[in-house]
Write a protein that holds these residues in place. Structure first.
Motif, PDB file in Angstrom:
ATOM      1  N   THR A  15       3.618   1.988 -11.297  1.00 30.86           N
ATOM      2  CA  THR A  15       4.273   1.490 -12.507  1.00 30.86           C
ATOM      3  C   THR A  15       5.634   0.882 -12.221  1.00 30.86           C
ATOM      4  O   THR A  15       6.299   0.391 -13.133  1.00 30.86           O
ATOM      5  CB  THR A  15       4.454   2.631 -13.527  1.00 30.86           C
ATOM      6  N   GLY A  16       6.061   0.905 -10.953  1.00 27.25           N
ATOM      7  CA  GLY A  16       7.324   0.292 -10.599  1.00 27.25           C
ATOM      8  C   GLY A  16       8.529   1.185 -10.834  1.00 27.25           C
ATOM      9  O   GLY A  16       9.657   0.740 -10.694  1.00 27.25           O
ATOM     10  N   GLU A  17       8.290   2.465 -11.180  1.00 19.33           N
ATOM     11  CA  GLU A  17       9.411   3.367 -11.451  1.00 19.33           C
ATOM     12  C   GLU A  17      10.014   3.937 -10.163  1.00 19.33           C
ATOM     13  O   GLU A  17      11.115   4.486 -10.180  1.00 19.33           O
ATOM     14  CB  GLU A  17       8.948   4.520 -12.350  1.00 19.33           C
ATOM     15  N   ALA A  18       9.279   3.829  -9.064  1.00 24.61           N
ATOM     16  CA  ALA A  18       9.793   4.356  -7.799  1.00 24.61           C
ATOM     17  C   ALA A  18       9.160   3.580  -6.663  1.00 24.61           C
ATOM     18  O   ALA A  18       8.080   3.007  -6.804  1.00 24.61           O
ATOM     19  CB  ALA A  18       9.490   5.855  -7.666  1.00 24.61           C
ATOM     20  N   GLU A  19       9.832   3.552  -5.534  1.00 21.04           N
ATOM     21  CA  GLU A  19       9.307   2.909  -4.347  1.00 21.04           C
ATOM     22  C   GLU A  19       8.691   3.975  -3.443  1.00 21.04           C
ATOM     23  O   GLU A  19       8.963   5.173  -3.575  1.00 21.04           O
ATOM     24  CB  GLU A  19      10.413   2.164  -3.602  1.00 21.04           C
ATOM     25  N   ALA A  20       7.859   3.523  -2.514  1.00 25.77           N
ATOM     26  CA  ALA A  20       7.266   4.454  -1.561  1.00 25.77           C
ATOM     27  C   ALA A  20       8.364   5.070  -0.696  1.00 25.77           C
ATOM     28  O   ALA A  20       9.303   4.397  -0.284  1.00 25.77           O
ATOM     29  CB  ALA A  20       6.246   3.729  -0.694  1.00 25.77           C
ATOM     30  N   SER A  21       8.239   6.363  -0.429  1.00 24.68           N
ATOM     31  CA  SER A  21       9.244   7.067   0.375  1.00 24.68           C
ATOM     32  C   SER A  21       8.677   7.347   1.764  1.00 24.68           C
ATOM     33  O   SER A  21       7.451   7.398   1.955  1.00 24.68           O
ATOM     34  CB  SER A  21       9.609   8.394  -0.303  1.00 24.68           C
ATOM     35  N   PRO A  22       9.543   7.526   2.762  1.00 22.52           N
ATOM     36  CA  PRO A  22       9.056   7.886   4.101  1.00 22.52           C
ATOM     37  C   PRO A  22       8.222   9.163   4.076  1.00 22.52           C
ATOM     38  O   PRO A  22       7.266   9.297   4.839  1.00 22.52           O
ATOM     39  CB  PRO A  22      10.357   8.071   4.897  1.00 22.52           C
ATOM     40  N   GLU A  23       8.579  10.100   3.187  1.00 21.01           N
ATOM     41  CA  GLU A  23       7.831  11.342   3.079  1.00 21.01           C
ATOM     42  C   GLU A  23       6.397  11.082   2.628  1.00 21.01           C
ATOM     43  O   GLU A  23       5.440  11.654   3.155  1.00 21.01           O
ATOM     44  CB  GLU A  23       8.541  12.271   2.085  1.00 21.01           C
ATOM     45  N   MET A  24       6.248  10.171   1.632  1.00 21.81           N
ATOM     46  CA  MET A  24       4.909   9.828   1.152  1.00 21.81           C
ATOM     47  C   MET A  24       4.113   9.134   2.244  1.00 21.81           C
ATOM     48  O   MET A  24       2.921   9.421   2.447  1.00 21.81           O
ATOM     49  CB  MET A  24       4.999   8.933  -0.082  1.00 21.81           C
ATOM     50  N   GLU A  25       4.735   8.180   2.956  1.00 19.35           N
ATOM     51  CA  GLU A  25       4.034   7.442   4.011  1.00 19.35           C
ATOM     52  C   GLU A  25       3.573   8.392   5.111  1.00 19.35           C
ATOM     53  O   GLU A  25       2.462   8.262   5.635  1.00 19.35           O
ATOM     54  CB  GLU A  25       4.949   6.360   4.597  1.00 19.35           C
ATOM     55  N   THR A 222       3.446 -17.017  -4.335  1.00 16.82           N
ATOM     56  CA  THR A 222       4.383 -16.572  -3.307  1.00 16.82           C
ATOM     57  C   THR A 222       5.632 -15.952  -3.927  1.00 16.82           C
ATOM     58  O   THR A 222       6.180 -14.975  -3.399  1.00 16.82           O
ATOM     59  CB  THR A 222       4.792 -17.739  -2.385  1.00 16.82           C
ATOM     60  N   THR A 223       6.062 -16.485  -5.057  1.00 18.27           N
ATOM     61  CA  THR A 223       7.211 -15.894  -5.754  1.00 18.27           C
ATOM     62  C   THR A 223       6.870 -14.495  -6.244  1.00 18.27           C
ATOM     63  O   THR A 223       7.692 -13.568  -6.160  1.00 18.27           O
ATOM     64  CB  THR A 223       7.635 -16.780  -6.939  1.00 18.27           C
ATOM     65  N   THR A 224       5.648 -14.321  -6.760  1.00 21.02           N
ATOM     66  CA  THR A 224       5.199 -12.993  -7.202  1.00 21.02           C
ATOM     67  C   THR A 224       5.170 -12.034  -6.029  1.00 21.02           C
ATOM     68  O   THR A 224       5.617 -10.886  -6.130  1.00 21.02           O
ATOM     69  CB  THR A 224       3.804 -13.090  -7.842  1.00 21.02           C
ATOM     70  N   LEU A 225       4.634 -12.476  -4.897  1.00 21.94           N
ATOM     71  CA  LEU A 225       4.570 -11.621  -3.708  1.00 21.94           C
ATOM     72  C   LEU A 225       5.960 -11.220  -3.249  1.00 21.94           C
ATOM     73  O   LEU A 225       6.190 -10.083  -2.826  1.00 21.94           O
ATOM     74  CB  LEU A 225       3.827 -12.362  -2.589  1.00 21.94           C
ATOM     75  N   ARG A 226       6.911 -12.129  -3.347  1.00 18.04           N
ATOM     76  CA  ARG A 226       8.252 -11.839  -2.871  1.00 18.04           C
ATOM     77  C   ARG A 226       9.070 -10.973  -3.834  1.00 18.04           C
ATOM     78  O   ARG A 226       9.833 -10.106  -3.396  1.00 18.04           O
ATOM     79  CB  ARG A 226       9.013 -13.152  -2.648  1.00 18.04           C
ATOM     80  N   LYS A 227       8.912 -11.204  -5.139  1.00 21.80           N
ATOM     81  CA  LYS A 227       9.902 -10.678  -6.073  1.00 21.80           C
ATOM     82  C   LYS A 227       9.383  -9.700  -7.129  1.00 21.80           C
ATOM     83  O   LYS A 227      10.203  -9.026  -7.767  1.00 21.80           O
ATOM     84  CB  LYS A 227      10.575 -11.850  -6.794  1.00 21.80           C
ATOM     85  N   ASP A 228       8.081  -9.631  -7.365  1.00 15.55           N
ATOM     86  CA  ASP A 228       7.616  -8.756  -8.441  1.00 15.55           C
ATOM     87  C   ASP A 228       7.932  -7.304  -8.100  1.00 15.55           C
ATOM     88  O   ASP A 228       7.751  -6.857  -6.957  1.00 15.55           O
ATOM     89  CB  ASP A 228       6.114  -8.929  -8.669  1.00 15.55           C
ATOM     90  N   THR A 229       8.394  -6.564  -9.085  1.00 14.46           N
ATOM     91  CA  THR A 229       8.804  -5.180  -8.844  1.00 14.46           C
ATOM     92  C   THR A 229       7.630  -4.209  -8.816  1.00 14.46           C
ATOM     93  O   THR A 229       7.786  -3.070  -8.382  1.00 14.46           O
ATOM     94  CB  THR A 229       9.795  -4.714  -9.933  1.00 14.46           C
ATOM     95  N   ASN A 230       6.460  -4.640  -9.294  1.00 19.22           N
ATOM     96  CA  ASN A 230       5.299  -3.746  -9.343  1.00 19.22           C
ATOM     97  C   ASN A 230       4.483  -3.896  -8.059  1.00 19.22           C
ATOM     98  O   ASN A 230       4.008  -4.982  -7.747  1.00 19.22           O
ATOM     99  CB  ASN A 230       4.427  -4.095 -10.557  1.00 19.22           C
ATOM    100  N   PRO A 231       4.303  -2.819  -7.290  1.00 18.36           N
ATOM    101  CA  PRO A 231       3.583  -2.934  -6.009  1.00 18.36           C
ATOM    102  C   PRO A 231       2.123  -3.327  -6.184  1.00 18.36           C
ATOM    103  O   PRO A 231       1.558  -4.011  -5.330  1.00 18.36           O
ATOM    104  CB  PRO A 231       3.719  -1.539  -5.391  1.00 18.36           C
ATOM    105  N   GLY A 232       1.487  -2.901  -7.302  1.00 13.40           N
ATOM    106  CA  GLY A 232       0.106  -3.288  -7.540  1.00 13.40           C
ATOM    107  C   GLY A 232      -0.034  -4.776  -7.790  1.00 13.40           C
ATOM    108  O   GLY A 232      -0.991  -5.409  -7.338  1.00 13.40           O
TER     109      GLY A 232
END
Length: 316
Positions: A15-25, A222-232
């Protein structure tokens, strides 16, 4: 991190509320069950945006508004009280989501907005001058729906402006390409809206279709790939670009994604596309980027393995 914590963390990321963390990875790298769960959730997230909009009947609108009023009274929601939790209760949040869709039709009726049903896929095409609005004014196009290609290869896009309109043309038609690029770049308010637009681009221009995407469409992706805040959404844009011929612009976007995108699924797509492009036309910057990913101990294990495998298939 334990397995039971993963679902909530993943949903926050989707949902874009958080980014992936090293702990999750790190957890995903060692836990196959959680990797499968992540893949299932990502597929479900993308599917959520693909369901067609349903027409709201007057009865459903009235019943839903009545249910919401009853719910508010039952919970005694009178005013905002500082100090209370800002997280909405699940039942009320679900009711509000339904009413948001219902109220849209109610508000349109109150404002006197007239709508006409979208034409079927086999209907006659409408002249561009008659239906396509002035996109340079950046109007808000609502209730967007896409029609699959008909027997003549034409696709359709229906939307509401002040009335219901439909533009029908082949994907390579310049006006259709301009409308599609606009829906990708300017119009979406939600990840679901953007995902539907990206999916239509994939179906109309990717996968070996005869239609060539316009530079405007490639730029919007390409703009979406670069800048969209939602990882999905970024993953969906990466998949769409992967189905198109690689250009200098898309190669640069994938190089940036491989270097900096927080979603390992996006980085995996970047490795695949860049490796394919390098096999056809070796590029020093691409090869160096793949090498960096292959040996970086901080990189996701799957991405490292994919990059190392890709380098073995490149003649340089």
């Amino acid at each position: 991190m334990e397995c039971r914590e993963l679902t909530e963390r993943v949903m926050d990321r989707l949902t874009g509320e958080a980014e992936a963390s090293p702990e999750m990875e790190a957890h995903l790298a060692r836990c196959s069950a959680c990797r499968e769960e992540l893949s299932r959730l990502e597929r479900a997230w993308e599917t959520l945006g693909e369901d067609p909009d349903a027409e709201v009947s007057p009865t459903l609108r009235e019943d839903t508004l009545a249910l919401l009023e009853e719910e508010m009274i039952r919970r005694r929601i009178r005013e905002f009280r500082p100090g209370r939790s800002l997280r909405p209760r699940r039942g009320l949040l679900q009711a509000a989501a339904i009413v948001a869709a219902v109220a849209g039709g109610y508000l349109a009726a109150r404002l006197g907005v007239k709508g006409t049903p979208a034409s079927s896929a086999g209907s006659s095409p409408v002249a561009a001058a008659a239906v396509l609005p002035d996109l340079s004014a950046q109007p808000r196009l609502s209730n967007v729906a896409y029609t699959p290609a008909d027997a003549q290869g034409r696709i359709g896009i229906s939307f509401d402006l002040t009335d219901r309109r439909q533009y029908v043309a082949r994907p390579e038609d310049p006006e259709m390409a301009r409308l599609m690029a606009y829906l990708l770049a300017r119009n979406p308010d939600t990840p679901a809206e953007k995902s539907r637009a990206i999916q239509q681009v994939s179906e109309s221009y990717g996968g070996g279709t005869l239609a060539e995407p316009s530079p405007e469409i490639v730029r919007a992706l390409t703009t979406t790939l670069r800048k969209d805040t939602n990882p999905g959404v970024r993953k969906k844009a990466a998949d769409a670009l992967a189905g198109l011929p690689v250009t200098a612009e898309s190669r640069a976007a994938f190089l940036e994604a491989l270097r900096a995108d927080s979603n390992p699924a996006v980085r995996l797509v970047a490795v695949e596309v860049l490796a394919r492009a390098a096999r056809e036309a070796p590029d020093a910057r691409t090869i160096e980027s793949l090498r960096e990913r292959a040996v970086d101990p901080r990189e996701n294990g799957f991405v490292r393995a994919k990059a190392a495998s890709a380098l073995q298939g490149i003649n340089f």
